[in-house]
Design a protein around this motif. Structure first.
Motif, PDB file in Angstrom:
ATOM      1  N   LEU A  92       0.810  -1.211   0.000  1.00 32.46           N
ATOM      2  CA  LEU A  92       0.000   0.000   0.000  1.00 32.46           C
ATOM      3  C   LEU A  92       0.851   1.272   0.000  1.00 32.46           C
ATOM      4  O   LEU A  92       0.420   2.302  -0.504  1.00 32.46           O
ATOM      5  N   TRP A  93       2.048   1.195   0.585  1.00 32.42           N
ATOM      6  CA  TRP A  93       2.883   2.402   0.654  1.00 32.42           C
ATOM      7  C   TRP A  93       4.244   2.234  -0.018  1.00 32.42           C
ATOM      8  O   TRP A  93       5.173   2.990   0.222  1.00 32.42           O
ATOM      9  N   LEU A  94       4.360   1.239  -0.887  1.00 31.38           N
ATOM     10  CA  LEU A  94       5.581   1.103  -1.664  1.00 31.38           C
ATOM     11  C   LEU A  94       5.689   2.236  -2.695  1.00 31.38           C
ATOM     12  O   LEU A  94       4.676   2.799  -3.114  1.00 31.38           O
ATOM     13  N   PRO A  95       6.913   2.574  -3.123  1.00 31.77           N
ATOM     14  CA  PRO A  95       7.074   3.645  -4.117  1.00 31.77           C
ATOM     15  C   PRO A  95       6.256   3.430  -5.385  1.00 31.77           C
ATOM     16  O   PRO A  95       5.749   4.394  -5.958  1.00 31.77           O
ATOM     17  N   ALA A  96       6.109   2.165  -5.812  1.00 31.87           N
ATOM     18  CA  ALA A  96       5.331   1.901  -7.026  1.00 31.87           C
ATOM     19  C   ALA A  96       3.880   2.332  -6.853  1.00 31.87           C
ATOM     20  O   ALA A  96       3.272   2.909  -7.768  1.00 31.87           O
ATOM     21  N   SER A  97       3.305   2.068  -5.671  1.00 27.46           N
ATOM     22  CA  SER A  97       1.919   2.476  -5.418  1.00 27.46           C
ATOM     23  C   SER A  97       1.795   3.996  -5.377  1.00 27.46           C
ATOM     24  O   SER A  97       0.831   4.573  -5.904  1.00 27.46           O
ATOM     25  N   LEU A  98       2.769   4.656  -4.756  1.00 25.38           N
ATOM     26  CA  LEU A  98       2.752   6.118  -4.708  1.00 25.38           C
ATOM     27  C   LEU A  98       2.890   6.718  -6.108  1.00 25.38           C
ATOM     28  O   LEU A  98       2.247   7.723  -6.430  1.00 25.38           O
ATOM     29  N   LEU A  99       3.709   6.065  -6.941  1.00 25.46           N
ATOM     30  CA  LEU A  99       3.857   6.530  -8.322  1.00 25.46           C
ATOM     31  C   LEU A  99       2.540   6.402  -9.079  1.00 25.46           C
ATOM     32  O   LEU A  99       2.137   7.320  -9.806  1.00 25.46           O
ATOM     33  N   TRP A 100       1.854   5.266  -8.894  1.00 27.58           N
ATOM     34  CA  TRP A 100       0.578   5.075  -9.576  1.00 27.58           C
ATOM     35  C   TRP A 100      -0.456   6.108  -9.111  1.00 27.58           C
ATOM     36  O   TRP A 100      -1.274   6.587  -9.905  1.00 27.58           O
ATOM     37  N   MET A 101      -0.409   6.476  -7.828  1.00 25.98           N
ATOM     38  CA  MET A 101      -1.332   7.505  -7.348  1.00 25.98           C
ATOM     39  C   MET A 101      -1.008   8.862  -7.965  1.00 25.98           C
ATOM     40  O   MET A 101      -1.916   9.621  -8.328  1.00 25.98           O
ATOM     41  N   PHE A 102       0.282   9.167  -8.097  1.00 21.65           N
ATOM     42  CA  PHE A 102       0.678  10.408  -8.753  1.00 21.65           C
ATOM     43  C   PHE A 102       0.205  10.429 -10.209  1.00 21.65           C
ATOM     44  O   PHE A 102      -0.352  11.423 -10.681  1.00 21.65           O
ATOM     45  N   LEU A 103       0.409   9.313 -10.907  1.00 18.86           N
ATOM     46  CA  LEU A 103      -0.064   9.222 -12.287  1.00 18.86           C
ATOM     47  C   LEU A 103      -1.589   9.297 -12.354  1.00 18.86           C
ATOM     48  O   LEU A 103      -2.151   9.805 -13.321  1.00 18.86           O
ATOM     49  N   GLY A 104      -2.246   8.788 -11.298  1.00 21.84           N
ATOM     50  CA  GLY A 104      -3.701   8.873 -11.231  1.00 21.84           C
ATOM     51  C   GLY A 104      -4.183  10.312 -11.172  1.00 21.84           C
ATOM     52  O   GLY A 104      -5.210  10.653 -11.760  1.00 21.84           O
TER      53      GLY A 104
END
Length: 203
Positions: A92-104
């Protein structure tokens, strides 16, 4: 009738939860080739477009609602993966998830505004109508590139499905034959731009 701000906010949050969680369920249990519609950036982008289209007037409100939808969908997807197949909750808080939220956020703004434009007039209506087709055409192009591998020829089904969905969305969103024809023409170069954007991001 234009929905009020509280209803738009509720739909954005609840819709994001449903988009993320049901997307994972779709991938997990729907057979190929339709399962790939869950594992699809185009599907999420069109969900953001739909929120903007439904929210009607007010591009800022539509952009915010669509961005919230996609941001909420990311942890909802990860949470579903944790509950259904036992993935580590830390995703839930891995960099990949944060990146996907930014792209979202970026995709939500673009496609949320596109949804309101599709209800507008003139060139904005044409571009807005073209966006859902463009994102499916771009994804079809990426599938076609991968399907050229002789060991992955089954992906041609996904090329056909995405291309058909792109055309169908233009037919549904456009109001006249002229608008639909222009939107399809605009969708092709927009798809190229999106494709190049993915290529740069991947490189």
């Amino acid at each position: 009738m234009r929905p009020d701000d509280r209803l738009v906010a509720l739909v954005a949050v609840v819709g994001g939860f449903l988009l993320g969680s049901l997307d994972f369920v779709w991938i997990k249990f729907v057979p190929y080739p339709f399962a790939e519609l869950g594992n699809s950036t185009a599907t999420w982008a069109v969900a953001a477009f739909a929120v903007g289209w439904w929210a009607r007037a007010g591009w800022r409100r539509a952009a915010l609602a669509a961005a919230v939808l996609l941001v909420v969908a990311v942890p909802s997807y990860d949470l579903a993966a944790t509950l259904i197949q036992g993935d580590d909750l830390a995703i839930l808080w891995l960099p990949a998830s944060l990146l996907w939220m930014f792209l979202g956020v970026l995709a939500g703004v673009v496609f949320g505004v596109g949804g309101t434009w599709a209800r507008s007039t003139g060139w904005q209506r044409i571009v807005g109508t073209a966006l859902p087709a463009a994102v499916f055409f771009e994804e079809a192009a990426r599938y076609a590139e991968t399907a050229a591998d002789p060991y992955r020829t089954g992906l041609w089904w996904n090329v056909a499905i995405d291309a058909a969905l792109g055309v169908l969305l233009v037919v549904l969103v456009g109001r006249t034959h002229r608008q639909r024809a222009l939107a399809l023409a605009v969708a092709v170069p927009v798809a190229v731009v999106i494709y190049l954007g993915f290529a740069v991001a991947a490189g």
